[in-house]
Design an enzyme around this catalytic site. Structure first.
Site, PDB file in Angstrom:
ATOM      1  N   GLU A 126       2.009   0.904  15.528  1.00 24.72           N
ATOM      2  CA  GLU A 126       1.877  -0.419  15.011  1.00 24.72           C
ATOM      3  C   GLU A 126       2.524  -1.573  15.733  1.00 24.72           C
ATOM      4  OE1 GLU A 126       3.745  -0.595  10.665  1.00 24.72           O
ATOM      5  OE2 GLU A 126       2.261   1.206  10.212  1.00 24.72           O
ATOM      6  N   HIS A 246       3.150 -10.831   5.904  1.00 18.92           N
ATOM      7  CA  HIS A 246       2.301 -10.469   6.338  1.00 18.92           C
ATOM      8  C   HIS A 246       0.985 -10.956   6.902  1.00 18.92           C
ATOM      9  CE1 HIS A 246      -0.277  -6.384   6.945  1.00 18.92           C
ATOM     10  NE2 HIS A 246       1.073  -5.904   7.534  1.00 18.92           N
ATOM     11  N   ARG A 292       3.901  -9.358  13.931  1.00 19.55           N
ATOM     12  CA  ARG A 292       3.210  -9.564  12.371  1.00 19.55           C
ATOM     13  C   ARG A 292       3.059 -11.679  12.328  1.00 19.55           C
ATOM     14  NH1 ARG A 292       4.907  -5.160   7.948  1.00 19.55           N
ATOM     15  NH2 ARG A 292       3.497  -4.080   8.752  1.00 19.55           N
ATOM     16  N   HIS A 353       5.460 -11.067   2.346  1.00 17.21           N
ATOM     17  CA  HIS A 353       5.924  -9.941   2.574  1.00 17.21           C
ATOM     18  C   HIS A 353       6.709  -9.388   2.191  1.00 17.21           C
ATOM     19  CE1 HIS A 353       3.787  -5.687   3.023  1.00 17.21           C
ATOM     20  NE2 HIS A 353       4.854  -5.070   4.606  1.00 17.21           N
ATOM     21  N   ARG A 388      11.563  -8.205  10.824  1.00 13.56           N
ATOM     22  CA  ARG A 388      11.362  -7.102  10.824  1.00 13.56           C
ATOM     23  C   ARG A 388      10.149  -5.995  11.924  1.00 13.56           C
ATOM     24  NH1 ARG A 388       8.140  -3.493   6.433  1.00 13.56           N
ATOM     25  NH2 ARG A 388       6.375  -4.864   6.913  1.00 13.56           N
TER      26      ARG A 388
HETATM   27  C1  LIG Z   1       2.263  -3.414  -0.105  1.00 17.55           C
HETATM   28  C2  LIG Z   1       3.692  -2.948   0.789  1.00 17.55           C
HETATM   29  C3  LIG Z   1       3.295  -2.332   1.933  1.00 17.55           C
HETATM   30  C4  LIG Z   1       4.399  -1.879   2.574  1.00 17.55           C
HETATM   31  N1  LIG Z   1       4.314  -1.169   3.731  1.00 17.55           N
HETATM   32  C5  LIG Z   1       5.357  -0.814   4.084  1.00 17.55           C
HETATM   33  C6  LIG Z   1       5.470   0.595   5.148  1.00 17.55           C
HETATM   34  O1  LIG Z   1       4.179   0.852   5.624  1.00 17.55           O
HETATM   35  N2  LIG Z   1       6.754   0.337   5.726  1.00 17.55           N
HETATM   36  C7  LIG Z   1       7.693   0.463   5.338  1.00 17.55           C
HETATM   37  O2  LIG Z   1       9.240   0.763   5.773  1.00 17.55           O
HETATM   38  N3  LIG Z   1       7.720  -0.536   4.792  1.00 17.55           N
HETATM   39  C8  LIG Z   1       6.840  -1.668   4.072  1.00 17.55           C
HETATM   40  N4  LIG Z   1       7.058  -2.154   3.153  1.00 17.55           N
HETATM   41  C9  LIG Z   1       7.943  -2.657   2.660  1.00 17.55           C
HETATM   42  C10 LIG Z   1       9.270  -1.346   2.260  1.00 17.55           C
HETATM   43  O3  LIG Z   1       7.690  -0.835   1.267  1.00 17.55           O
HETATM   44  C11 LIG Z   1      10.292  -2.215   1.228  1.00 17.55           C
HETATM   45  O4  LIG Z   1      11.318  -2.738   1.699  1.00 17.55           O
HETATM   46  C12 LIG Z   1      11.075  -0.593   0.455  1.00 17.55           C
HETATM   47  O5  LIG Z   1       9.995  -0.267  -0.051  1.00 17.55           O
HETATM   48  C13 LIG Z   1      12.051  -1.697  -0.512  1.00 17.55           C
HETATM   49  O6  LIG Z   1      12.572  -0.024  -1.209  1.00 17.55           O
HETATM   50  P1  LIG Z   1      13.694  -0.374  -1.553  1.00 17.55           P
HETATM   51  O7  LIG Z   1      14.020   0.811  -2.727  1.00 17.55           O
HETATM   52  O8  LIG Z   1      14.790  -1.620  -1.725  1.00 17.55           O
HETATM   53  O9  LIG Z   1      13.294  -1.431  -3.250  1.00 17.55           O
HETATM   54  P2  LIG Z   1      11.491  -1.480  -4.062  1.00 17.55           P
HETATM   55  O10 LIG Z   1      10.989  -0.079  -3.403  1.00 17.55           O
HETATM   56  O11 LIG Z   1      10.337  -2.338  -4.266  1.00 17.55           O
HETATM   57  O12 LIG Z   1      12.368  -0.352  -5.960  1.00 17.55           O
HETATM   58  C14 LIG Z   1      13.011  -1.743  -6.574  1.00 17.55           C
HETATM   59  C15 LIG Z   1      13.148  -1.080  -8.202  1.00 17.55           C
HETATM   60  O13 LIG Z   1      14.277  -2.651  -8.488  1.00 17.55           O
HETATM   61  C16 LIG Z   1      14.069  -2.269  -9.365  1.00 17.55           C
HETATM   62  N5  LIG Z   1      14.453  -4.081 -10.303  1.00 17.55           N
HETATM   63  C17 LIG Z   1      14.210  -4.105  -9.228  1.00 17.55           C
HETATM   64  N6  LIG Z   1      14.689  -5.522 -10.610  1.00 17.55           N
HETATM   65  C18 LIG Z   1      15.499  -4.997 -11.182  1.00 17.55           C
HETATM   66  C19 LIG Z   1      15.834  -5.046 -12.049  1.00 17.55           C
HETATM   67  N7  LIG Z   1      16.484  -6.320 -13.243  1.00 17.55           N
HETATM   68  N8  LIG Z   1      16.344  -4.524 -13.250  1.00 17.55           N
HETATM   69  C20 LIG Z   1      16.485  -3.182 -13.266  1.00 17.55           C
HETATM   70  N9  LIG Z   1      15.431  -2.533 -12.040  1.00 17.55           N
HETATM   71  C21 LIG Z   1      14.729  -3.752 -11.361  1.00 17.55           C
HETATM   72  C22 LIG Z   1      12.499  -2.363  -9.449  1.00 17.55           C
HETATM   73  O14 LIG Z   1      11.557  -2.019 -10.493  1.00 17.55           O
HETATM   74  C23 LIG Z   1      12.078  -0.824  -8.515  1.00 17.55           C
HETATM   75  O15 LIG Z   1      12.251   0.566  -9.462  1.00 17.55           O
HETATM   76  C24 LIG Z   1       5.650  -2.033   1.659  1.00 17.55           C
HETATM   77  C25 LIG Z   1       5.599  -3.576   1.076  1.00 17.55           C
HETATM   78  C26 LIG Z   1       4.397  -3.649   1.042  1.00 17.55           C
HETATM   79  C27 LIG Z   1       4.612  -4.844  -0.533  1.00 17.55           C
END
Ligand SMILES: Cc1cc2nc3c(=O)[nH]c(=O)nc-3n(C[C@H](O)[C@H](O)[C@H](O)COP(=O)(O)OP(=O)(O)OC[C@H]3O[C@@H](n4cnc5c(N)ncnc54)[C@H](O)[C@@H]3O)c2cc1C
Length: 537
Positions: A126, A246, A292, A353, A388
């Site tokens: 990537e 993105h 990016r 993104h 990032r």
């Molecule tokens: C389309 C897309 C593609 C991506 N591709 C990649 C990739 O290939 N590689 C990579 O490293 N990163 C990628 N990313 C970024 C990566 O997915 C995220 O940064 C990472 O998954 C974040 O994980 P997290 O657990 O911090 O948050 P999330 O996975 O967003 O989880 C957050 C959780 O908190 C919950 N939540 C939010 N607010 C509240 C609240 N007030 N009360 C209770 N629950 C709440 C949500 O419902 C969810 O369950 C991508 C992101 C997107 C959107």
């Protein structure tokens, strides 16, 4: 507006309270369940998260042709001077172990051929990476990670998971001895009641904030709730100006926020403008695999120059069978929308993104507030700096959930002993009717997109700052007068997070990483070689 009387909220108690069920929350839950009862509160279905939509994968050095040193260098280079070398070295060195832990818990990554299962993980390339190192599960990596982690969580006797419960605010006690978090107020969206969840340890893992922008790749849950809650609770919030756009969100009617992964460019896809010309080779030595931010800005510039609404990602020179097998999900989604990507180029636009900034933590995911840890996209750990590196975010979320859980497990006994006997209920606005209309959201998202977007200047940022101040007042007013519902809570958080982004962007009078200002096009190391930190006054 009627108010809830004090001490009338249903109470949920746990040893560890986890807000969010993406990779960070789920991984922390699995680690902490060995030390006590874990309660996960998540605001929609268990899998609905940014994690679930990750396509590309998780970056880790898994091949002898690659090195930790190279991954560290790539991360620091993309971070544009303010990624923290000590943090980068620690996280990158642990990446192979994180991948192995995911495999052990049941995540099924893609291997080059079935016969190569021992050392043959298929590694994607990537933008910004100097070697192929992106471990993936076809182009549905996040969904596969969520599947495996949710299965493990659901079958663990020490973990309870509350879906459709939205955390409103942290519960902070402030007595003569200390100020600390003891849990969170939670809104049960279906039961339509407010509850209080008490725990000596709270892990904030609520993800990102893409929904503050008109165009985003993030699902509806990404409204910046955790950052807003932590700011209101008095934690330092850092580097919010560094929002990653993105370069390639699908631009077809009905496509919603569907992402066209960078891995397509890694596999040989090339960007063309609306006249059919390739343009990335003229912009950056890495051409289509430039970082990016460079690609996103080049697309904006090319669209302006050619007066078109989108650019095109061309895969038609690649073998159709390879495209279908390597990107089955993207191929299928585009076909559903009437486009065969093996025959025609894909229309794409940049979209918000990833949030590099967030709640400041140390290497053990501790925040400023005793009792509160933060992991994942909600946090600012020092790994990304001003930008990032692709696929470093799943890694960051996993690493800090892992190390943070160890630190939280060690701290729990002391915190539990000091748990106050009586917790005074704050009086929250009573539950209100379901929200109507989207106008308030449109005002917020348009202001952010037009003024705090990919290319910025002082005038636009100041305009956004004052608009956002008005929107924050409007949001607080709605919360008080309409009452508690998912819309008033999320809008209140999103308006505040929008303002935090604008405020940080105004104060950084230079261009660096993801923050591009036309009025200050240079990087000014003398004045701005530092984090931007905001603290509630
Ligand atoms: C389309 C897309 C593609 C991506 N591709 C990649 C990739 O290939 N590689 C990579 O490293 N990163 C990628 N990313 C970024 C990566 O997915 C995220 O940064 C990472 O998954 C974040 O994980 P997290 O657990 O911090 O948050 P999330 O996975 O967003 O989880 C957050 C959780 O908190 C919950 N939540 C939010 N607010 C509240 C609240 N007030 N009360 C209770 N629950 C709440 C949500 O419902 C969810 O369950 C991508 C992101 C997107 C959107």
């Amino acid at each position: 507006m009627p108010r809830k009387r004090a001490s009338s909220y249903e109470s949920l108690d746990a040893d560890f309270l986890i807000l969010g069920s993406g990779i960070a929350g789920l991984w922390a839950a699995l680690q902490l369940a060995e030390h006590g009862h874990v309660l996960i509160v998540t605001k929609k279905d268990e899998a609905e998260s940014n994690t679930n939509y990750a396509q590309g994968g998780i970056a880790a050095v898994m091949s002898q042709l690659d090195s930790i040193k190279a991954h560290v260098t790539d991360t620091l280079t993309v971070g544009s001077g303010i990624a923290k070398p000590a943090v980068v070295r620690r996280v990158i060195a642990a990446a192979p172990e994180m991948v192995r832990k995911l495999i052990d818990v049941g995540v099924r990554f893609t291997y080059r051929t079935p016969a190569e299962r021992v050392a043959g993980l298929d590694l994607g390339l990537e933008g910004g990476h100097s070697a192929p190192r992106v471990v993936h599960a076809a182009d549905l990596t996040g969904q596969e990670i969520e599947r495996a982690l949710i299965h493990a969580v659901m079958t663990h006797p020490n973990i309870s998971l509350l879906v459709h419960h939205l955390a409103i605010d942290l519960i902070v006690v402030d007595d003569s001895r200390e100020r600390r978090s003891v849990g969170a107020w939670v809104f049960d969206r279906f039961g339509r009641v407010i509850k209080r969840a008490l725990a000596p340890v709270t892990i904030l893992s609520t993800g990102g904030a893409g929904q503050v922008y008109r165009h985003t790749t993030n699902p509806d849950i990404a409204t910046g709730d955790g950052v807003a809650m932590a700011y209101r609770a008095g934690c330092r919030i850092a580097n919010m100006e560094f929002v990653q756009f993105h370069p390639t969100r699908l631009f077809l009617p009905g496509a919603g926020r569907f992402l066209i992964s960078e891995a397509l460019r890694g596999a040989g896809g090339k960007l063309r403008n609306s006249r059919g010309d390739f343009f990335m080779a003229m912009v950056h030595p890495l051409a289509d695999l430039a970082p990016r931010d460079v690609v996103a800005r080049a697309i904006v510039a090319e669209c302006r120059r050619t007066r078109s609404r989108c650019a095109y990602l061309d895969l038609t020179h690649l073998k159709p069978q390879f495209v279908r097998e390597r990107f089955p999900n993207i191929h299928k989604r585009c076909l559903e929308l009437g486009l065969d990507i093996t025959k025609k180029a894909i229309p794409v636009i940049p979209a918000a993104h990833y949030m590099c900034g967030g709640v400041m933590t140390d290497l053990q995911a501790r925040t400023d507030l005793p009792g509160l840890w933060a992991a994942g996209e909600v946090s600012c750990t020092g790994l990304h700096g001003a930008n990032r590196l692709a696929s470093n975010s799943l890694l960051e979320a996993m690493y800090f959930a892992d190390t943070g859980s160890r630190s939280a497990a060690r701290a729990r006994a002391g915190l539990k002993r000091r748990m106050p006997r009586l917790i005074r209920d704050r009086v929250l606005p009573a539950v209100g009717p379901l929200a109507r209309g989207r106008r308030h959201w449109n005002l917020l998202r348009n202001s952010m997109w037009n003024n705090v977007g990919i290319i910025r200047d002082h005038e636009g940022l100041k305009r956004a700052e004052s608009e956002l101040r008005r929107l924050i007042k409007d949001a607080e007013n709605r919360y008080r007068t309409i009452g508690t519902n998912a819309d008033t809570l999320e809008y209140r958080n999103a308006a505040l997070v929008g303002w935090l982004i604008a405020e940080s962007a105004v104060s950084r009078r230079e261009s660096r990483g993801l923050h591009e200002r036309t009025d200050f096009p240079r990087t000014d190391d003398q004045r701005y070689h530092r984090d931007t930190i905001l603290l509630r006054r």
